[in-house]
Enzyme design. Structure first.
Site, PDB file in Angstrom:
ATOM      1  N   ASP A 271       0.572  -1.414   0.332  1.00 37.69           N
ATOM      2  CA  ASP A 271       0.025   0.039   0.229  1.00 37.69           C
ATOM      3  C   ASP A 271       1.343   1.698   0.443  1.00 37.69           C
ATOM      4  O   ASP A 271       1.849   1.293   1.189  1.00 37.69           O
ATOM      5  CB  ASP A 271      -1.185   0.186   1.302  1.00 37.69           C
ATOM      6  CG  ASP A 271      -1.894   0.628   1.437  1.00 37.69           C
ATOM      7  OD1 ASP A 271      -1.827   1.964   0.502  1.00 37.69           O
ATOM      8  OD2 ASP A 271      -2.649   1.586   1.691  1.00 37.69           O
TER       9      ASP A 271
ATOM     10  N   GLU B  95       3.537   5.746 -11.119  1.00 33.29           N
ATOM     11  CA  GLU B  95       2.865   6.291 -12.077  1.00 33.29           C
ATOM     12  C   GLU B  95       0.821   6.245 -11.292  1.00 33.29           C
ATOM     13  O   GLU B  95       0.817   5.517 -11.942  1.00 33.29           O
ATOM     14  CB  GLU B  95       2.984   5.811 -13.401  1.00 33.29           C
ATOM     15  CG  GLU B  95       4.492   5.766 -13.923  1.00 33.29           C
ATOM     16  CD  GLU B  95       4.581   5.608 -15.169  1.00 33.29           C
ATOM     17  OE1 GLU B  95       4.807   4.077 -15.163  1.00 33.29           O
ATOM     18  OE2 GLU B  95       4.638   5.468 -16.385  1.00 33.29           O
TER      19      GLU B  95
HETATM   20  C1  LIG Z   1      -4.047   4.585 -12.751  1.00 30.95           C
HETATM   21  S1  LIG Z   1      -3.774   2.793 -12.215  1.00 30.95           S
HETATM   22  C2  LIG Z   1      -1.412   3.557 -12.755  1.00 30.95           C
HETATM   23  C3  LIG Z   1      -1.086   1.434 -13.028  1.00 30.95           C
HETATM   24  C4  LIG Z   1       0.364   1.514 -13.398  1.00 30.95           C
HETATM   25  N1  LIG Z   1       1.041   2.573 -12.794  1.00 30.95           N
HETATM   26  C5  LIG Z   1       0.868   2.023 -14.913  1.00 30.95           C
HETATM   27  O1  LIG Z   1       0.922   3.483 -14.911  1.00 30.95           O
HETATM   28  O2  LIG Z   1      -0.082   1.063 -15.607  1.00 30.95           O
HETATM   29  C6  LIG Z   1      -3.682   2.729 -10.807  1.00 30.95           C
HETATM   30  C7  LIG Z   1      -2.692   1.553 -10.406  1.00 30.95           C
HETATM   31  O3  LIG Z   1      -2.592   2.014  -8.626  1.00 30.95           O
HETATM   32  C8  LIG Z   1      -3.088   1.024  -7.907  1.00 30.95           C
HETATM   33  N2  LIG Z   1      -3.269   1.563  -6.473  1.00 30.95           N
HETATM   34  C9  LIG Z   1      -4.262   2.113  -6.161  1.00 30.95           C
HETATM   35  N3  LIG Z   1      -4.137   2.461  -5.124  1.00 30.95           N
HETATM   36  C10 LIG Z   1      -3.068   1.584  -3.938  1.00 30.95           C
HETATM   37  C11 LIG Z   1      -2.769   1.966  -3.166  1.00 30.95           C
HETATM   38  N4  LIG Z   1      -3.045   2.406  -1.732  1.00 30.95           N
HETATM   39  N5  LIG Z   1      -0.962   1.670  -2.508  1.00 30.95           N
HETATM   40  C12 LIG Z   1      -0.953   0.843  -4.456  1.00 30.95           C
HETATM   41  N6  LIG Z   1      -1.535   1.037  -5.557  1.00 30.95           N
HETATM   42  C13 LIG Z   1      -2.414   1.722  -5.894  1.00 30.95           C
HETATM   43  C14 LIG Z   1      -4.413   0.389  -8.157  1.00 30.95           C
HETATM   44  O4  LIG Z   1      -4.439  -0.637  -7.772  1.00 30.95           O
HETATM   45  C15 LIG Z   1      -3.539   0.691  -9.981  1.00 30.95           C
HETATM   46  O5  LIG Z   1      -2.878  -0.675 -10.404  1.00 30.95           O
END
Ligand SMILES: C[S@@+](CC[C@H](N)C(=O)[O-])C[C@H]1O[C@@H](n2cnc3c(N)ncnc32)[C@H](O)[C@@H]1O
Length: 253
Positions: free
Chosen positions: A95, A112
């Site tokens: 997280d 990202e």
């Molecule tokens: C917009 S997507 C971007 C995915 C990747 N970084 C990309 O650019 O292809 C947002 C990502 O953040 C993750 N996410 C959301 N809340 C999060 C958290 N609290 N901790 C880690 N990851 C999280 C989601 O599961 C998702 O995979």
């Protein structure tokens, strides 16, 4: 799929690039990251693992690709396996607001399009904490390129991505700077991920067709996209991405 935000929905449908600046922003990020073989890199909110795999393949770095979503992690694991980089990419649950890594553990920290979904200041302070002094934090975020109409703001933040929050480039810079980053560099551009041109340029024609075919043959995805696209289109003229790169203050080691 019936309730998914656009990122999860398109990740489930097999889209590889799921952030506002698309492949172009990732290339800009890689251009600023000064990656070198052997470095430890965290890609938090890694989604389906596309950037983590690119970093491991092209720069021979050791990547920790972490996400909070089990669906994304499943796809990231499969993609890492298929790309043949299992020895350089570790896929883990984490997280962004409570990273399970020691202070200063990573040379580079990449996020990202992630902090916008959570408590932004808490997430940013975690990105900086796990980066070593002298290391780089690189993040892509949404920004309003021009003040949105109330309808556009509501369509995007109230309906399509409820809970997501972002403001202007200056607001992001203030947040990253007050978290302890220096030498900030910024790149900006339009939000093209959901336009036809951006979609094809990010995915290539082959994967674009595969994603669309899956969307058409799944009733739940079809309905969700039909509901989502008019709302996203309302916001697109006002939306852009911002890429921020900053160095954690302190000595290089
Ligand atoms: C917009 S997507 C971007 C995915 C990747 N970084 C990309 O650019 O292809 C947002 C990502 O953040 C993750 N996410 C959301 N809340 C999060 C958290 N609290 N901790 C880690 N990851 C999280 C989601 O599961 C998702 O995979």
């Amino acid at each position: 799929m019936a309730e998914a935000d656009p990122y999860l929905l398109f990740g489930l449908l097999g889209k590889q690039v799921i952030h506002p600046g698309g492949r172009k922003a990732t290339e800009e990020l890689l251009g600023l990251a000064a990656l070198a073989p052997g470095q430890q890199v965290l890609d938090i909110g890694c989604g389906v693992g596309t950037t983590a795999i690119a970093m491991a393949k092209r720069f021979m770095v050791a990547v920790t690709a972490a996400d909070v979503s089990a669906d994304m992690l499943d796809r990231a694991i499969a993609n890492v396996e298929a790309a043949g980089v299992r020895d350089r990419v570790s896929v883990e649950a984490a997280d962004i607001c409570a990273l399970p890594y020691a202070d200063g553990h990573f040379d580079r920290v990449v996020a990202e399009a992630v902090t916008m979904f959570v408590d932004r200041d808490r997430a940013i302070s975690e990105l900086v904490r796990v980066c070593r002094p002298g290391g780089l934090v690189l993040a892509t975020e949404f920004q309003w390129r021009q003040p949105p109409t109330p309808e556009a703001r509501h369509a995007f933040l109230g309906e399509v991505c409820p809970g997501m929050l972002f403001e202007t480039v200056d607001d992001w810079l203030a947040r990253y700077s007050s978290a302890g980053l220096v030498d900030l560099q910024v790149k900006t551009g339009p939000f093209e991920m959901m336009t036809a041109r951006g979609f094809i340029s990010d995915e290539g024609i082959g994967n674009a067709i595969r994603v669309m075919a899956r969307a058409i043959t799944s009733g739940a995805a079809r309905h969700r996209i039909a509901w989502m696209m008019p709302r996203i289109s309302r916001a697109v003229p006002f939306l852009g991405y911002v890429l921020i790169c900053g160095r954690r203050a302190g000595h290089d080691s």
